[in-house]
Design a protein around this motif. Structure first.
Motif, mmCIF file in Angstrom:
data_model
loop_
_atom_site.group_PDB
_atom_site.id
_atom_site.type_symbol
_atom_site.label_atom_id
_atom_site.label_comp_id
_atom_site.label_asym_id
_atom_site.label_seq_id
_atom_site.Cartn_x
_atom_site.Cartn_y
_atom_site.Cartn_z
ATOM 1 N N ILE A 115 34.194 23.943 -10.968
ATOM 2 C CA ILE A 115 34.893 24.815 -11.659
ATOM 3 C C ILE A 115 34.130 25.441 -13.026
ATOM 4 O O ILE A 115 33.709 24.319 -13.823
ATOM 5 C CB ILE A 115 36.261 24.426 -11.885
ATOM 6 C CG1 ILE A 115 37.274 25.174 -13.039
ATOM 7 C CG2 ILE A 115 36.201 23.045 -12.665
ATOM 8 C CD1 ILE A 115 38.506 24.900 -13.074
ATOM 9 N N PHE A 136 48.876 28.258 -6.517
ATOM 10 C CA PHE A 136 49.080 27.843 -8.061
ATOM 11 C C PHE A 136 49.792 29.158 -8.561
ATOM 12 O O PHE A 136 49.202 30.108 -8.615
ATOM 13 C CB PHE A 136 47.537 27.832 -8.337
ATOM 14 C CG PHE A 136 47.548 26.868 -9.799
ATOM 15 C CD1 PHE A 136 47.793 25.484 -9.802
ATOM 16 C CD2 PHE A 136 47.621 27.725 -10.718
ATOM 17 C CE1 PHE A 136 47.801 24.955 -10.945
ATOM 18 C CE2 PHE A 136 47.732 26.944 -12.168
ATOM 19 C CZ PHE A 136 47.677 25.668 -12.144
ATOM 20 N N VAL A 169 36.312 29.309 -9.493
ATOM 21 C CA VAL A 169 36.805 27.958 -9.430
ATOM 22 C C VAL A 169 37.013 27.709 -7.758
ATOM 23 O O VAL A 169 37.812 28.114 -6.983
ATOM 24 C CB VAL A 169 38.525 28.066 -9.766
ATOM 25 C CG1 VAL A 169 39.392 26.562 -9.492
ATOM 26 C CG2 VAL A 169 38.904 28.412 -11.189
ATOM 27 N N ASN A 174 35.447 20.140 -8.672
ATOM 28 C CA ASN A 174 36.748 20.330 -8.457
ATOM 29 C C ASN A 174 36.863 19.848 -7.040
ATOM 30 O O ASN A 174 36.638 18.716 -6.770
ATOM 31 C CB ASN A 174 37.032 21.921 -8.582
ATOM 32 C CG ASN A 174 38.258 22.094 -8.917
ATOM 33 O OD1 ASN A 174 38.951 21.726 -9.625
ATOM 34 N ND2 ASN A 174 38.857 23.127 -8.377
ATOM 35 N N LEU A 199 47.749 17.072 -14.025
ATOM 36 C CA LEU A 199 47.084 18.080 -12.867
ATOM 37 C C LEU A 199 46.850 17.017 -11.617
ATOM 38 O O LEU A 199 45.636 16.567 -11.794
ATOM 39 C CB LEU A 199 45.956 18.730 -13.550
ATOM 40 C CG LEU A 199 45.177 19.609 -12.565
ATOM 41 C CD1 LEU A 199 45.971 20.507 -12.042
ATOM 42 C CD2 LEU A 199 43.887 20.268 -13.214
HETATM 43 O O1 LIG Z 1 41.836 22.933 -13.245
HETATM 44 C C1 LIG Z 1 42.259 23.428 -12.129
HETATM 45 O O2 LIG Z 1 42.990 24.730 -12.262
HETATM 46 C C2 LIG Z 1 43.036 25.283 -11.091
HETATM 47 C C3 LIG Z 1 44.069 26.472 -11.332
HETATM 48 S S1 LIG Z 1 43.445 27.677 -12.125
HETATM 49 O O3 LIG Z 1 41.995 28.111 -12.183
HETATM 50 O O4 LIG Z 1 43.809 27.583 -13.610
HETATM 51 O O5 LIG Z 1 44.051 29.048 -11.487
HETATM 52 C C4 LIG Z 1 43.200 24.489 -10.078
HETATM 53 O O6 LIG Z 1 43.065 25.318 -8.946
HETATM 54 C C5 LIG Z 1 42.174 23.633 -9.966
HETATM 55 O O7 LIG Z 1 42.181 23.089 -8.741
HETATM 56 C C6 LIG Z 1 41.954 22.501 -10.909
HETATM 57 O O8 LIG Z 1 41.285 21.508 -10.845
#
Ligand SMILES: O=C1O[C@H](CS(=O)(=O)O)[C@@H](O)[C@H](O)[C@H]1O
Length: 301
Positions: free
Chosen positions: A120, A224, A148, A105, A18
């Motif tokens: 998050i 995303f 988030v 985050n 990620l």
């Molecule tokens: O963990 C994360 O996931 C999100 C995407 S979502 O929350 O699953 O839609 C991502 O935007 C975030 O920056 C990332 O750290």
């Protein structure tokens, strides 16, 4: 069969699980980014093609250059100062939350060097994530009620702060007092259709993740799961859509000597095997050339 041509292709660096928080370091002519679950900070130097990475025992989620040297890292267990030359990490502030179910985050410095960083909330419900500001050795909670925290960026004059909540598919703005960092006049900037249960991804536009602003004040957001980037005018109208060869883009960053190369981090973690087989660049950093340069990265102080 129609051939789809994409403008973006990957840089010559390994895939992240990620990828997040890319920024172009002007003094090093290099791109940095984090791989959150991979617990890595990465650096890619395009002139030499050299890739370097540092592995930690805890997830780094965001990084920014510090005025005078070193980097600021937002990690699950707090804020750290990191020296890429020695690999030494010095604590700045402990996590202001329970790291068992929350982590930092997206985080970025504003033009005055204050470092804004959100969290998050991993259980996702209720909306218990926050936005904090690190300034003069103090970490202060400034907003909450999101799941988030994402999409931090500033208008070219530094007087508008953009902030998104990926889960609610919304981006809002605040007026920011440039001198004090005080926020006011919260407004909705953009809202996108929420994914319905069982909705086919081919009909889903995605949700706003990380962002960057160009010199015309347009807000570029990674969508995303929508396989695209959007460039929104300061009024919130879509000026441009860039289709991507990867389903999950996470954040754009302007780089290169002219700040006209748009780098985009992406994710592969948790994606279906069929999708990964069809999209071998998932997790790679993509790059494309754009006409309007971006704003340079802000240094934390
Ligand atoms: O963990 C994360 O996931 C999100 C995407 S979502 O929350 O699953 O839609 C991502 O935007 C975030 O920056 C990332 O750290």
């Amino acid at each position: 069969m129609t051939e789809v041509l994409f403008e973006a292709s990957p840089i010559d660096a390994p895939a992240s699980l990620l990828g997040e928080s890319p920024f172009w370091h002007p003094d090093e002519a290099a791109l940095y980014w984090c791989d959150i679950p991979g617990k890595r900070l990465n650096r890619f130097h395009p002139p030499s093609g050299r890739h370097t990475s540092w592995v930690f025992d805890c997830e780094p989620a965001c990084c920014a250059p510090i005025l005078g040297g070193d980097l600021l890292l937002g990690m699950r267990d707090g804020l750290w100062r990191f020296n890429p030359q020695t690999g030494q990490r010095t604590p700045l502030a402990p996590a202001p939350y329970n790291p068992a179910h929350e982590r930092f985050n997206d985080g970025k410095a504003d033009p005055q060097g204050r470092f804004w960083v959100g969290t998050i909330y991993e259980p996702r419900d209720p909306a218990l994530a926050h936005l904090y500001c690190w300034d003069e050795g103090r970490l202060t909670e400034v907003a909450g009620g999101v799941t988030v925290s994402n999409g931090l960026a500033w208008s070219p004059d530094g007087a508008t702060l953009y902030w998104s909540d990926t889960k609610s598919h919304r981006v809002r703005t605040f007026a920011m007092d440039v001198r004090t960092g005080q926020l006011s006049q919260e407004r909705e900037f953009a809202a996108f259709p929420v994914k319905q249960v069982g909705q086919d991804l081919s009909t889903y536009g995605g949700r706003p993740d990380g962002a960057a602003v160009d010199v015309e004040g347009c807000y570029w957001t990674a969508m995303f799961e929508g396989q695209r980037l959007l460039r929104l005018s300061p009024a919130g109208d879509v000026r441009r859509e860039v289709r991507l060869p990867v389903r999950c883009a996470t954040m754009p960053a302007f780089g290169g000597h002219d700040l006209r190369t748009l780098y985009v981090t992406t994710a592969q973690e948790g994606r279906p095997a069929t999708e990964l087989a069809a999209q071998p660049w998932a997790g790679r950093v993509l790059q494309l050339r754009v006409e309007v340069p971006g704003l340079p990265v802000n240094f934390a102080r």
